[in-house]
Structures are given as C-alpha cells and as structure tokens.
Write a protein that holds these residues in place. Structure first.
Motif, PDB file in Angstrom:
ATOM      1  N   TRP A 183       4.035  -2.359 -13.761  1.00  0.00           N
ATOM      2  CA  TRP A 183       2.872  -1.614 -14.222  1.00  0.00           C
ATOM      3  C   TRP A 183       1.971  -1.495 -13.004  1.00  0.00           C
ATOM      4  CZ3 TRP A 183       1.034  -4.658 -19.158  1.00  0.00           C
ATOM      5  CH2 TRP A 183       2.024  -4.617 -20.131  1.00  0.00           C
ATOM      6  N   ILE A 184       1.675  -0.296 -12.592  1.00  0.00           N
ATOM      7  CA  ILE A 184       0.791  -0.097 -11.449  1.00  0.00           C
ATOM      8  C   ILE A 184      -0.453   0.595 -11.987  1.00  0.00           C
ATOM      9  CG2 ILE A 184       0.540   0.878  -9.147  1.00  0.00           C
ATOM     10  CD1 ILE A 184       3.633   0.834  -8.965  1.00  0.00           C
ATOM     11  N   VAL A 185      -1.520  -0.174 -12.097  1.00  0.00           N
ATOM     12  CA  VAL A 185      -2.754   0.296 -12.718  1.00  0.00           C
ATOM     13  C   VAL A 185      -3.925   0.073 -11.768  1.00  0.00           C
ATOM     14  CG1 VAL A 185      -1.874  -0.176 -15.032  1.00  0.00           C
ATOM     15  CG2 VAL A 185      -3.200  -1.921 -13.850  1.00  0.00           C
ATOM     16  N   ALA A 243       0.984   4.455 -11.368  1.00  0.00           N
ATOM     17  CA  ALA A 243       2.172   4.979 -12.050  1.00  0.00           C
ATOM     18  C   ALA A 243       2.021   4.747 -13.548  1.00  0.00           C
ATOM     19  CB  ALA A 243       3.425   4.278 -11.542  1.00  0.00           C
ATOM     20  N   ASN A 244       2.172   5.791 -14.320  1.00  0.00           N
ATOM     21  CA  ASN A 244       2.074   5.698 -15.772  1.00  0.00           C
ATOM     22  C   ASN A 244       3.468   5.832 -16.377  1.00  0.00           C
ATOM     23  OD1 ASN A 244      -0.814   5.535 -16.071  1.00  0.00           O
ATOM     24  ND2 ASN A 244      -0.864   7.630 -15.322  1.00  0.00           N
TER      25      ASN A 244
END
Length: 74
Positions: free
Chosen positions: A26-28, A15-16
């Motif tokens: 923050w899903i990186v 997710a940006n």
C-alpha cells in the motif's frame, strides 16, 4: 509517502490498488496522526515512511504516536 517541498505536483508516487487486502504494498500519502489508524487496520503489514526530501525510509512502529521528524528544507 511524505512529499518534499520541491515535489513535482504532476508526478504521483502513490499507488491505488483496487483490492487492498491482496495488494503486495500500500503506497499512501503521509496522514500524520491518522497513520496509527491505518496501521491498526492492517496489523500484519510492515509500515514504512518514505521522506522524499531526505531520500530516507523509516520503519513506523505500531502504537507509536510520533512521526519521524520532517526533513530540513533543501
């Protein structure tokens, strides 16, 4: 986020958010050794690594250099 070897390449779990400072999460993707640099930029955030293949969530500790082990191919 560490994708498994059978991950559908047309499905993203990343997710940006436009405003990182106010984003709840923050899903990186797993950046390997560079994870430590990202963690230093947000020292007040709890960091976890989700291993899709293993279906496991592991807490990453600031300053820890090693990554959680790769899940076995399955």
């Amino acid at each position: 986020m560490r994708y498994g070897p059978r991950h559908n390449e047309h499905l993203s779990l990343i997710a940006n958010e436009p405003y990182l400072q106010s984003a709840k999460a923050w899903i990186v993707y797993d950046r390997g050794p560079d994870n430590a640099r990202l963690m230093q930029r947000a020292p007040d955030r709890a960091c976890y690594l989700y291993d899709e293949a293993a279906g496991a969530l592991a807490r990453l500790q600031p300053g820890r250099r090693r990554r959680p082990p790769e899940s076995p191919p399955g």
